[in-house]
Design an enzyme around this catalytic site. Structure first.
Site, PDB file in Angstrom:
ATOM      1  N   PHE A 110       0.865  -1.181   0.000  1.00 17.47           N
ATOM      2  CA  PHE A 110       0.000   0.000   0.000  1.00 17.47           C
ATOM      3  C   PHE A 110       0.895   1.222   0.000  1.00 17.47           C
ATOM      4  O   PHE A 110       1.693   1.420   0.933  1.00 17.47           O
ATOM      5  CB  PHE A 110      -0.912  -0.002   1.222  1.00 17.47           C
ATOM      6  CG  PHE A 110      -1.881   1.157   1.258  1.00 17.47           C
ATOM      7  CD1 PHE A 110      -2.942   1.198   0.376  1.00 17.47           C
ATOM      8  CD2 PHE A 110      -1.727   2.183   2.167  1.00 17.47           C
ATOM      9  CE1 PHE A 110      -3.839   2.265   0.399  1.00 17.47           C
ATOM     10  CE2 PHE A 110      -2.613   3.248   2.203  1.00 17.47           C
ATOM     11  CZ  PHE A 110      -3.679   3.285   1.313  1.00 17.47           C
ATOM     12  N   THR A 127       5.744  -0.637   2.735  1.00 19.11           N
ATOM     13  CA  THR A 127       5.978  -2.030   3.110  1.00 19.11           C
ATOM     14  C   THR A 127       5.771  -2.908   1.881  1.00 19.11           C
ATOM     15  O   THR A 127       4.743  -2.821   1.218  1.00 19.11           O
ATOM     16  CB  THR A 127       5.018  -2.459   4.227  1.00 19.11           C
ATOM     17  OG1 THR A 127       5.255  -1.651   5.384  1.00 19.11           O
ATOM     18  CG2 THR A 127       5.221  -3.923   4.598  1.00 19.11           C
ATOM     19  N   GLN A 170      10.824  -4.686  45.293  1.00 13.83           N
ATOM     20  CA  GLN A 170       9.628  -3.955  44.884  1.00 13.83           C
ATOM     21  C   GLN A 170       9.848  -3.169  43.596  1.00 13.83           C
ATOM     22  O   GLN A 170       8.926  -3.048  42.777  1.00 13.83           O
ATOM     23  CB  GLN A 170       9.180  -2.996  46.000  1.00 13.83           C
ATOM     24  CG  GLN A 170       8.517  -3.679  47.173  1.00 13.83           C
ATOM     25  CD  GLN A 170       7.914  -2.679  48.142  1.00 13.83           C
ATOM     26  OE1 GLN A 170       8.031  -1.467  47.969  1.00 13.83           O
ATOM     27  NE2 GLN A 170       7.264  -3.188  49.180  1.00 13.83           N
ATOM     28  N   GLN A 198      15.529  -2.656  30.976  1.00  9.30           N
ATOM     29  CA  GLN A 198      16.005  -2.196  32.277  1.00  9.30           C
ATOM     30  C   GLN A 198      16.005  -3.331  33.295  1.00  9.30           C
ATOM     31  O   GLN A 198      16.934  -3.469  34.104  1.00  9.30           O
ATOM     32  CB  GLN A 198      15.123  -1.052  32.774  1.00  9.30           C
ATOM     33  CG  GLN A 198      15.669  -0.309  33.981  1.00  9.30           C
ATOM     34  CD  GLN A 198      16.908   0.514  33.636  1.00  9.30           C
ATOM     35  OE1 GLN A 198      17.104   0.882  32.480  1.00  9.30           O
ATOM     36  NE2 GLN A 198      17.732   0.782  34.626  1.00  9.30           N
ATOM     37  N   ILE A 199      14.962  -4.175  33.266  1.00  6.26           N
ATOM     38  CA  ILE A 199      14.885  -5.284  34.208  1.00  6.26           C
ATOM     39  C   ILE A 199      16.003  -6.295  33.948  1.00  6.26           C
ATOM     40  O   ILE A 199      16.599  -6.846  34.881  1.00  6.26           O
ATOM     41  CB  ILE A 199      13.495  -5.953  34.126  1.00  6.26           C
ATOM     42  CG1 ILE A 199      12.445  -5.013  34.731  1.00  6.26           C
ATOM     43  CG2 ILE A 199      13.486  -7.304  34.853  1.00  6.26           C
ATOM     44  CD1 ILE A 199      11.014  -5.481  34.543  1.00  6.26           C
ATOM     45  N   GLU A 212       1.528   4.826  10.236  1.00  4.89           N
ATOM     46  CA  GLU A 212       0.061   4.885  10.199  1.00  4.89           C
ATOM     47  C   GLU A 212      -0.477   5.974  11.117  1.00  4.89           C
ATOM     48  O   GLU A 212      -1.490   5.787  11.796  1.00  4.89           O
ATOM     49  CB  GLU A 212      -0.538   3.512  10.533  1.00  4.89           C
ATOM     50  CG  GLU A 212      -0.275   2.487   9.447  1.00  4.89           C
ATOM     51  CD  GLU A 212      -1.355   1.436   9.364  1.00  4.89           C
ATOM     52  OE1 GLU A 212      -2.535   1.804   9.354  1.00  4.89           O
ATOM     53  OE2 GLU A 212      -0.996   0.264   9.297  1.00  4.89           O
TER      54      GLU A 212
END
Length: 402
Positions: free
Chosen positions: A126, A163, A297, A355-356, A382
């Site tokens: 498209f 695309t 935590q 980050q974790i 889009e």
């Protein structure tokens, strides 16, 4: 059709089928095709063989009155990998363009050619954005001029960020037929396979979604038969006449994007969910100071927020998908709202996943860095994040906010 968050048995079977395909076929190949930056034709072929890639499957998804089959399918495939998911589903945007503007005869002729067949699958493109006309569709310069003597349209211009551009069997091209009418003076055309004058000399090397082919498409005196004007000339002439008289007439490109935004949002959710699950698994296994890091935590609360945001984004996407399928007006910009939220969640959640994982998350040994690269485009294509905000703001305020 009433809206419900409870999945039917058919929905659950669809989800499980696509999850299994993503887990077996897509995930093991994701890193390879990302590095190669090539279209994963073997996986597209496998998707065609199992009945996933083809116009019959898409028609079945669209026939679902709940509107949920498409977002469910996209979430699972993009959970597998964003780049390969886009290689499989990139054709859908061209099909949406044909569906939103084409006649039944045009759908029957062109949609099958977008996909090819099991023995030789094809892709479609498209082509709407241009170097100077992305979010600003009124700035489009690609022209289509009718040659009455031959009953042909002649297309000239350049399209950007397409695309499957250049490698597609079928290109759906948005072009200006009456410059004085702005976006209301545009129309969509099918460029059949092998049409002279269409070229895409080189593909674009991207930050993410690298397994999905993206290219600029050039149109140099591309001649297409009159039947390639989606909707037909009589309907176009009527629409242009209304626009000249001051009547309302929406852009075909914008209608295509309105149909696709909840589906695009579901792709972003799939990527975000994959990153969240990787981070959750890592946090339960990685130990520091003699205990899993999820016992902290700072980590546990971040994972809780990730899950909350992903679920909230999915609900917005499902609501918009249901509304779109049942032709309920987006009075508050619900389609744009869903894509806005999903894109933000994807970029944020994938960044939190890195980050974790810490230093490991920044390496290519773990997939979250790839997911982070893949996610960023959902704030851009889009309709950028800011364009989605503008659509929602105009809808809720009832004012034309420039």
């Amino acid at each position: 059709m009433s809206f419900s968050l409870e999945l039917t048995e058919e929905h659950q079977e669809l989800r499980d089928w696509l999850h299994g395909f993503a887990q077996k076929e897509i995930r093991p190949a994701a890193a390879e095709w990302d590095e190669r930056e090539e279209t994963p034709w073997p996986i597209i072929s496998e998707a065609a063989k199992v009945g996933l890639y083809g116009f019959e499957t898409l028609a079945t998804f669209w026939a679902d009155e709940t509107g949920l089959s498409l977002p469910i399918a996209n979430e699972e495939l993009f959970w597998g990998d964003g780049g390969i998911g886009m290689a499989i589903f990139g054709t859908t945007l061209a099909v949406a363009g044909i569906f939103s503007a084409g006649t039944p005869d045009q759908l029957a002729e062109w949609v099958p050619q977008c996909y090819g067949d099991v023995d030789e699958p094809q892709v479609a493109a498209f082509c709407s954005s241009e170097p100077e006309a992305g979010s600003d569709v009124a700035a489009m310069r690609t022209r289509a001029v009718y040659d009455e003597a031959t009953d042909e349209w002649v297309l000239n211009g350049q399209k950007a960020w397409a695309t499957n551009g250049g490698i597609a069997n079928v290109h759906v091209v948005q072009a200006v037929v009456d410059p004085e009418l702005g976006p209301r003076g545009q129309a969509a055309f099918v460029v059949p396979p092998g049409t002279p004058g269409l070229s895409a000399p080189s593909k674009i090397r991207k930050h993410g979604l690298r397994a999905s082919h993206t290219a600029d498409v050039f149109l140099d005196d591309v001649r297409v038969p009159g039947r390639c004007l989606l909707g037909g000339k009589e309907k176009l002439d009527e629409r242009l006449a209304r626009a000249r008289e001051g009547g309302k007439s929406s852009s075909q490109a914008m209608r295509t994007f309105e149909l696709s935004r909840p589906t695009v949002g579901s792709q972003a959710i799939g990527i975000a969910r994959a990153a969240y699950e990787h981070a959750l698994e890592y946090a339960t296994q990685r130990e520091t100071f003699g205990r899993p890091i999820i016992d902290n935590q700072g980590i546990a609360f971040t994972l809780a927020d990730m899950r909350t945001e992903i679920d909230a984004a999915r609900m917005l996407v499902w609501r918009a998908a249901w509304m779109g399928r049942n032709e309920i007006p987006f009075t508050a910009g619900e389609g744009s709202m869903s894509k806005l939220k999903a894109g933000r969640v994807a970029t944020w959640a994938t960044e939190r996943a890195i980050q974790i994982l810490g230093g490991s998350g920044y390496t290519r040994e773990y997939p979250v860095e790839r997911m982070h690269r893949d996610a960023k485009i959902y704030d851009i294509f889009e309709g950028t994040e800011q364009i989605q905000q503008l659509v929602v703001a105009r809808a809720v305020s009832g004012r034309h906010i420039p």
